[in-house]
Design a protein around this motif. Structure first.
Motif, PDB file in Angstrom:
ATOM      1  N   MET A 183     -75.734 -46.808 -17.358  1.00 13.76           N
ATOM      2  CA  MET A 183     -74.410 -47.331 -17.651  1.00 13.76           C
ATOM      3  C   MET A 183     -74.061 -47.169 -19.130  1.00 13.76           C
ATOM      4  N   THR A 184     -75.020 -47.410 -20.016  1.00 14.88           N
ATOM      5  CA  THR A 184     -74.713 -47.267 -21.449  1.00 14.88           C
ATOM      6  C   THR A 184     -74.390 -45.820 -21.792  1.00 14.88           C
ATOM      7  N   TYR A 185     -74.982 -44.861 -21.067  1.00 17.13           N
ATOM      8  CA  TYR A 185     -74.684 -43.447 -21.296  1.00 17.13           C
ATOM      9  C   TYR A 185     -73.205 -43.167 -21.045  1.00 17.13           C
ATOM     10  N   ILE A 186     -72.672 -43.672 -19.956  1.00 18.16           N
ATOM     11  CA  ILE A 186     -71.273 -43.441 -19.600  1.00 18.16           C
ATOM     12  C   ILE A 186     -70.342 -44.111 -20.608  1.00 18.16           C
ATOM     13  N   ILE A 187     -70.661 -45.321 -21.005  1.00 17.83           N
ATOM     14  CA  ILE A 187     -69.827 -46.030 -21.990  1.00 17.83           C
ATOM     15  C   ILE A 187     -69.847 -45.288 -23.320  1.00 17.83           C
ATOM     16  N   GLY A 188     -71.026 -44.887 -23.762  1.00 13.31           N
ATOM     17  CA  GLY A 188     -71.138 -44.157 -25.024  1.00 13.31           C
ATOM     18  C   GLY A 188     -70.406 -42.832 -24.999  1.00 13.31           C
ATOM     19  N   ARG A 189     -70.467 -42.150 -23.865  1.00 13.48           N
ATOM     20  CA  ARG A 189     -69.779 -40.867 -23.728  1.00 13.48           C
ATOM     21  C   ARG A 189     -68.276 -41.025 -23.814  1.00 13.48           C
ATOM     22  N   GLY A 190     -67.770 -42.079 -23.216  1.00 19.38           N
ATOM     23  CA  GLY A 190     -66.321 -42.271 -23.175  1.00 19.38           C
ATOM     24  C   GLY A 190     -65.744 -42.954 -24.396  1.00 19.38           C
ATOM     25  N   TYR A 191     -66.509 -43.854 -24.995  1.00 18.01           N
ATOM     26  CA  TYR A 191     -65.981 -44.636 -26.104  1.00 18.01           C
ATOM     27  C   TYR A 191     -66.564 -44.257 -27.456  1.00 18.01           C
ATOM     28  N   GLY A 192     -67.586 -43.425 -27.463  1.00 24.71           N
ATOM     29  CA  GLY A 192     -68.173 -42.977 -28.716  1.00 24.71           C
ATOM     30  C   GLY A 192     -67.268 -41.967 -29.401  1.00 24.71           C
ATOM     31  N   ARG A 193     -67.505 -41.772 -30.682  1.00 27.83           N
ATOM     32  CA  ARG A 193     -66.711 -40.825 -31.458  1.00 27.83           C
ATOM     33  C   ARG A 193     -67.633 -39.967 -32.305  1.00 27.83           C
ATOM     34  N   ALA A 194     -67.168 -38.783 -32.651  1.00 27.55           N
ATOM     35  CA  ALA A 194     -67.905 -37.881 -33.524  1.00 27.55           C
ATOM     36  C   ALA A 194     -67.008 -37.541 -34.710  1.00 27.55           C
ATOM     37  N   LEU A 195     -67.543 -37.713 -35.906  1.00 27.77           N
ATOM     38  CA  LEU A 195     -66.823 -37.374 -37.133  1.00 27.77           C
ATOM     39  C   LEU A 195     -67.483 -36.145 -37.738  1.00 27.77           C
ATOM     40  N   LEU A 196     -66.710 -35.090 -37.918  1.00 26.73           N
ATOM     41  CA  LEU A 196     -67.220 -33.850 -38.484  1.00 26.73           C
ATOM     42  C   LEU A 196     -67.028 -33.877 -39.995  1.00 26.73           C
ATOM     43  N   THR A 197     -68.097 -33.587 -40.723  1.00 27.27           N
ATOM     44  CA  THR A 197     -68.040 -33.518 -42.179  1.00 27.27           C
ATOM     45  C   THR A 197     -68.626 -32.171 -42.608  1.00 27.27           C
ATOM     46  N   PRO A 198     -68.429 -31.755 -43.835  1.00 28.95           N
ATOM     47  CA  PRO A 198     -69.035 -30.489 -44.287  1.00 28.95           C
ATOM     48  C   PRO A 198     -70.564 -30.501 -44.213  1.00 28.95           C
ATOM     49  N   ASP A 199     -71.178 -31.683 -44.286  1.00 28.61           N
ATOM     50  CA  ASP A 199     -72.639 -31.781 -44.277  1.00 28.61           C
ATOM     51  C   ASP A 199     -73.243 -31.914 -42.886  1.00 28.61           C
ATOM     52  N   GLY A 200     -72.492 -32.442 -41.934  1.00 30.76           N
ATOM     53  CA  GLY A 200     -73.040 -32.649 -40.603  1.00 30.76           C
ATOM     54  C   GLY A 200     -72.068 -33.380 -39.708  1.00 30.76           C
ATOM     55  N   ILE A 201     -72.598 -33.919 -38.650  1.00 27.82           N
ATOM     56  CA  ILE A 201     -71.777 -34.630 -37.680  1.00 27.82           C
ATOM     57  C   ILE A 201     -72.294 -36.067 -37.584  1.00 27.82           C
ATOM     58  N   PHE A 202     -71.368 -37.009 -37.618  1.00 27.13           N
ATOM     59  CA  PHE A 202     -71.701 -38.428 -37.593  1.00 27.13           C
ATOM     60  C   PHE A 202     -71.210 -39.004 -36.268  1.00 27.13           C
ATOM     61  N   PHE A 203     -72.126 -39.606 -35.517  1.00 32.58           N
ATOM     62  CA  PHE A 203     -71.799 -40.209 -34.232  1.00 32.58           C
ATOM     63  C   PHE A 203     -71.671 -41.712 -34.384  1.00 32.58           C
ATOM     64  N   LYS A 204     -70.612 -42.255 -33.811  1.00 35.21           N
ATOM     65  CA  LYS A 204     -70.420 -43.693 -33.810  1.00 35.21           C
ATOM     66  C   LYS A 204     -70.088 -44.111 -32.388  1.00 35.21           C
ATOM     67  N   GLY A 205     -70.898 -45.008 -31.853  1.00 35.05           N
ATOM     68  CA  GLY A 205     -70.670 -45.487 -30.498  1.00 35.05           C
ATOM     69  C   GLY A 205     -70.754 -46.989 -30.451  1.00 35.05           C
ATOM     70  N   PRO A 206     -70.542 -47.559 -29.292  1.00 32.75           N
ATOM     71  CA  PRO A 206     -70.582 -49.013 -29.181  1.00 32.75           C
ATOM     72  C   PRO A 206     -71.989 -49.589 -29.371  1.00 32.75           C
ATOM     73  N   PHE A 207     -73.023 -48.754 -29.224  1.00 31.95           N
ATOM     74  CA  PHE A 207     -74.392 -49.255 -29.299  1.00 31.95           C
ATOM     75  C   PHE A 207     -75.223 -48.636 -30.411  1.00 31.95           C
ATOM     76  N   ARG A 208     -74.743 -47.507 -30.955  1.00 33.78           N
ATOM     77  CA  ARG A 208     -75.597 -46.764 -31.880  1.00 33.78           C
ATOM     78  C   ARG A 208     -74.782 -45.894 -32.827  1.00 33.78           C
ATOM     79  N   ARG A 209     -75.362 -45.634 -34.005  1.00 36.70           N
ATOM     80  CA  ARG A 209     -74.773 -44.701 -34.965  1.00 36.70           C
ATOM     81  C   ARG A 209     -75.871 -43.758 -35.418  1.00 36.70           C
ATOM     82  N   ARG A 210     -75.493 -42.514 -35.642  1.00 38.65           N
ATOM     83  CA  ARG A 210     -76.472 -41.551 -36.143  1.00 38.65           C
ATOM     84  C   ARG A 210     -75.758 -40.387 -36.803  1.00 38.65           C
ATOM     85  N   SER A 211     -76.500 -39.681 -37.602  1.00 39.63           N
ATOM     86  CA  SER A 211     -75.971 -38.538 -38.332  1.00 39.63           C
ATOM     87  C   SER A 211     -76.926 -37.362 -38.155  1.00 39.63           C
ATOM     88  N   ILE A 212     -76.379 -36.167 -37.924  1.00 40.18           N
ATOM     89  CA  ILE A 212     -77.191 -34.971 -37.785  1.00 40.18           C
ATOM     90  C   ILE A 212     -76.632 -33.896 -38.720  1.00 40.18           C
TER      91      ILE A 212
END
Length: 94
Positions: free
Chosen positions: A1-30
């Motif tokens: 269930m958290t996978y579906i929520i994260g997929r639908g409500y999460g966001r990705a921010l593109l920057t020159p250095d990488g991609i930043f993910f922000k979701g209802p449960f987790r944040r990460r940068s790649i």
């Protein structure tokens, strides 16, 4: 269930250095340098099909891009997201 929520409500921010993910449960940068491929994947289930975007990392693991999925075979907004991701990734490789 958290996978579906994260997929639908999460966001990705593109920057020159990488991609930043922000979701209802987790944040990460790649960083872009860690990404070896950006793939459009097709999935099927009993009576449905969908496509999503996946970042394949140098360690071989992939990660779904939140907010980037569609159930339409020809979705112009989805294709624009794929093109934008690849543009940022290729720009960072220069």
């Amino acid at each position: 269930m958290t996978y579906i929520i994260g997929r639908g409500y999460g966001r990705a921010l593109l920057t020159p250095d990488g991609i930043f993910f922000k979701g209802p449960f987790r944040r990460r940068s790649i960083p872009w340098a860690e990404i070896t491929e950006i793939e459009k994947r097709h999935h099927t289930a009993r009576s449905s099909e969908w496509w999503d975007l996946r970042l394949v990392r140098a360690n071989g693991r992939d990660l779904a891009v939140p907010g980037a999925f569609t159930s339409n075979r020809y979705d112009h907004k989805f294709e624009a997201k794929l093109a934008l991701l690849r543009e940022y990734w290729q720009r960072a490789a220069r």
